[in-house]
Design an enzyme around this catalytic site. Structure first.
Site, PDB file in Angstrom:
ATOM      1  N   ASP A  85      49.531  31.990  49.759  1.00  0.00           N
ATOM      2  CA  ASP A  85      49.520  30.643  49.191  1.00  0.00           C
ATOM      3  C   ASP A  85      50.939  30.374  48.688  1.00  0.00           C
ATOM      4  O   ASP A  85      51.853  31.181  48.946  1.00  0.00           O
ATOM      5  CB  ASP A  85      48.432  30.491  48.109  1.00  0.00           C
ATOM      6  CG  ASP A  85      48.764  31.219  46.814  1.00  0.00           C
ATOM      7  OD1 ASP A  85      49.778  31.952  46.790  1.00  0.00           O
ATOM      8  OD2 ASP A  85      48.002  31.079  45.829  1.00  0.00           O
ATOM      9  N   CYS A 121      48.775  36.248  47.166  1.00  0.00           N
ATOM     10  CA  CYS A 121      48.712  35.097  46.269  1.00  0.00           C
ATOM     11  C   CYS A 121      49.358  35.553  44.960  1.00  0.00           C
ATOM     12  O   CYS A 121      49.971  36.632  44.940  1.00  0.00           O
ATOM     13  CB  CYS A 121      47.284  34.575  46.094  1.00  0.00           C
ATOM     14  SG  CYS A 121      46.145  35.712  45.308  1.00  0.00           S
ATOM     15  N   THR A 168      48.203  36.730  42.038  1.00  0.00           N
ATOM     16  CA  THR A 168      47.689  37.998  41.505  1.00  0.00           C
ATOM     17  C   THR A 168      47.115  38.905  42.586  1.00  0.00           C
ATOM     18  O   THR A 168      46.849  40.077  42.332  1.00  0.00           O
ATOM     19  CB  THR A 168      46.526  37.712  40.532  1.00  0.00           C
ATOM     20  OG1 THR A 168      45.529  36.973  41.274  1.00  0.00           O
ATOM     21  CG2 THR A 168      46.979  36.899  39.332  1.00  0.00           C
ATOM     22  N   GLY A 179      42.533  36.276  44.168  1.00  0.00           N
ATOM     23  CA  GLY A 179      41.866  35.224  44.945  1.00  0.00           C
ATOM     24  C   GLY A 179      41.747  35.603  46.408  1.00  0.00           C
ATOM     25  O   GLY A 179      40.670  35.498  47.019  1.00  0.00           O
ATOM     26  N   HIS A 238      40.460  56.551  52.184  1.00  0.00           N
ATOM     27  CA  HIS A 238      39.041  56.567  51.808  1.00  0.00           C
ATOM     28  C   HIS A 238      38.264  55.334  52.258  1.00  0.00           C
ATOM     29  O   HIS A 238      37.089  55.430  52.553  1.00  0.00           O
ATOM     30  CB  HIS A 238      38.894  56.690  50.286  1.00  0.00           C
ATOM     31  CG  HIS A 238      39.318  58.026  49.750  1.00  0.00           C
ATOM     32  ND1 HIS A 238      38.985  58.468  48.494  1.00  0.00           N
ATOM     33  CD2 HIS A 238      40.049  59.021  50.308  1.00  0.00           C
ATOM     34  CE1 HIS A 238      39.501  59.676  48.301  1.00  0.00           C
ATOM     35  NE2 HIS A 238      40.163  60.025  49.383  1.00  0.00           N
ATOM     36  N   ARG A 255      33.521  62.360  55.186  1.00  0.00           N
ATOM     37  CA  ARG A 255      32.525  61.986  54.162  1.00  0.00           C
ATOM     38  C   ARG A 255      32.593  60.501  53.784  1.00  0.00           C
ATOM     39  O   ARG A 255      31.635  59.941  53.271  1.00  0.00           O
ATOM     40  CB  ARG A 255      32.712  62.849  52.917  1.00  0.00           C
ATOM     41  CG  ARG A 255      33.993  62.565  52.137  1.00  0.00           C
ATOM     42  CD  ARG A 255      34.169  63.552  50.987  1.00  0.00           C
ATOM     43  NE  ARG A 255      35.208  63.167  50.064  1.00  0.00           N
ATOM     44  CZ  ARG A 255      36.510  63.339  50.271  1.00  0.00           C
ATOM     45  NH1 ARG A 255      36.943  63.870  51.404  1.00  0.00           N
ATOM     46  NH2 ARG A 255      37.385  62.977  49.360  1.00  0.00           N
ATOM     47  N   HIS A 256      33.741  59.859  54.051  1.00  0.00           N
ATOM     48  CA  HIS A 256      33.891  58.453  53.655  1.00  0.00           C
ATOM     49  C   HIS A 256      33.142  57.494  54.582  1.00  0.00           C
ATOM     50  O   HIS A 256      32.808  56.383  54.189  1.00  0.00           O
ATOM     51  CB  HIS A 256      35.373  58.066  53.624  1.00  0.00           C
ATOM     52  CG  HIS A 256      36.184  58.976  52.765  1.00  0.00           C
ATOM     53  ND1 HIS A 256      36.024  59.044  51.401  1.00  0.00           N
ATOM     54  CD2 HIS A 256      37.122  59.900  53.084  1.00  0.00           C
ATOM     55  CE1 HIS A 256      36.846  59.963  50.909  1.00  0.00           C
ATOM     56  NE2 HIS A 256      37.515  60.499  51.916  1.00  0.00           N
TER      57      HIS A 256
HETATM   58  C1  RB5 Z   1      47.395  29.939  42.274  1.00  0.00           C
HETATM   59  O1  RB5 Z   1      47.697  29.185  41.153  1.00  0.00           O
HETATM   60  C2  RB5 Z   1      46.777  31.270  41.861  1.00  0.00           C
HETATM   61  O2  RB5 Z   1      45.525  31.051  41.329  1.00  0.00           O
HETATM   62  C3  RB5 Z   1      46.680  32.187  43.054  1.00  0.00           C
HETATM   63  O3  RB5 Z   1      47.956  32.456  43.538  1.00  0.00           O
HETATM   64  C4  RB5 Z   1      46.062  33.527  42.804  1.00  0.00           C
HETATM   65  O4  RB5 Z   1      46.657  34.214  41.745  1.00  0.00           O
HETATM   66  C5  RB5 Z   1      44.579  33.543  42.744  1.00  0.00           C
HETATM   67  O5  RB5 Z   1      43.918  34.552  42.537  1.00  0.00           O
END
Ligand code: RB5
Length: 350
Positions: free
Chosen positions: A215, A272, A274, A277, A305, A337-338
């Site tokens: 994104d 993205c 974090t 998402g 794994h 095993r996995h």
């Molecule tokens: C976008 O603002 C942000 O929500 C996205 O990049 C991400 O971190 C979502 O999990």
């Protein structure tokens, strides 16, 4: 008696058991294709009859005598560390008697860093058994006087000479999908891993296609990774966006997940802010195992794994993203095993 004496060669040729110095510790051995002599070694050493014996080779050229496996890891590791203190466990060929391997399908082989010994094995024209010359359970022997004291009465000859490393070799098993370090010796685990990682890199980049999407928060990182992947030799399917405009991450997730799902590409990378998402969205697609990784350890484990097929990255973490990508793309799945657990996850999809 020295390694180059005619008497030592004759002892081997006559099916004798010989105690001799190697670059690591004193060894005990016989020619590899004389089963009676091999059996004597088990008796003399009081060795457990279920514990296979290793072989010593004059050079890499003798490998085809004992294994049919054209193993790329064995090839690279022997180039890097032979002659030397590295023992490789390879798949055995039918030339190697079950008496040596105790019925197992593998054989441990090494090329010693000792000119006299390699020359002798070369002149014999075949590998020899070369296991540590000690009574099982007792410490390794590195001095001629001690070797003579312990074995003079039970073997055909004890050869005079010096051991240099004085420590047993490093052992690496290359028979599985993933090479395994079984024992660390004079060659360190890091030295071995460096060679293995070079091969993995080469192996992966020559055949893999990667889809990548993001994104707006991950646009810069995506551009950097596309460049890195292309330079490393991967084929890249850039699922966008083409410029840093606002894009809802599910748009890119759908493109990358479908490319992986259909087999159009081998693996995917989603970014993205974090990584949360994109990982949540990608795991809604059947057959997708998307893993959010913000460390090299997680990248290694998600392949070993979980057989993850999409790597999710958070552009906002201050981590070495390229190192994470490199491990994700080069680490093979361990299976075993996995697999049962992955089958259980797949059953949730139907
Ligand atoms: C976008 O603002 C942000 O929500 C996205 O990049 C991400 O971190 C979502 O999990």
């Amino acid at each position: 008696m020295k390694l180059d004496s005619a008497k030592v060669k004759k002892s081997f040729e006559a099916g004798g058991v010989v105690v001799f110095p190697t670059d690591t510790v004193y060894g005990i051995g016989c020619v590899y294709d004389d089963e009676d002599a091999v059996k004597k070694i088990f008796v003399i050493k009081q060795r457990d009859s279920n514990k296979p014996l290793p072989l010593l080779l004059s050079s890499k050229e003798q490998l085809p005598l004992v294994t049919d496996d054209k193993n790329i890891y064995a090839d690279a590791l022997t180039d890097a560390f032979w002659p030397g203190a590295l023992t490789l466990v390879v798949k055995k060929s039918k030339n190697v008697s079950d008496v040596i391997t105790c019925g197992t399908a593998t054989i441990a082989v090494r090329c010693p860093n000792n000119d006299g010994l390699r020359d002798l094995i070369g002149r014999l024209g075949k590998p020899i058994i070369g296991t540590s010359a000690n009574i099982s359970g007792e410490p390794s022997i590195t001095k001629y006087a001690e070797a003579k004291r312990v074995f003079a009465d039970s073997v055909d000859c004890v050869v005079e000479g010096r051991c240099t490393d004085n420590v047993p070799s490093t052992i690496v098993d290359v028979t599985g999908k993933v090479p395994k370090i079984l024992r660390e010796g004079p060659i360190t685990a890091d030295q071995v891993k460096e060679v293995i990682s070079r091969i993995k890199d080469k192996k992966a980049s020559t055949k893999m296609k990667i889809a990548i999407g993001t994104d707006h928060r991950g646009f810069g990182l995506k551009e950097e990774l596309v460049k890195y992947l292309k330079e490393t030799g991967y084929e890249v399917l850039d699922c966008g966006p083409a410029e840093g405009v606002t894009v809802d991450y599910p748009v890119s997730v759908e493109k990358v997940a479908k490319a992986v799902q259909s087999g159009k590409v081998d693996r995917g990378i989603l970014i993205c802010g974090t990584g949360l998402g994109v990982s949540i969205a990608a795991n809604k697609f059947k057959g997708i195992r998307a893993a959010l990784c913000n460390s090299e350890f997680m990248a290694e484990r998600c392949r070993l794994h979980n057989n993850a097929n999409i790597l999710c990255l958070g552009a906002e973490y201050d981590v070495d993203q390229k190192a994470i990508v490199k491990i994700f793309l080069t680490q093979e799945y361990e299976g075993g095993r996995h697999q049962k657990r992955l089958d259980m996850i797949a059953s949730f999809e139907s």
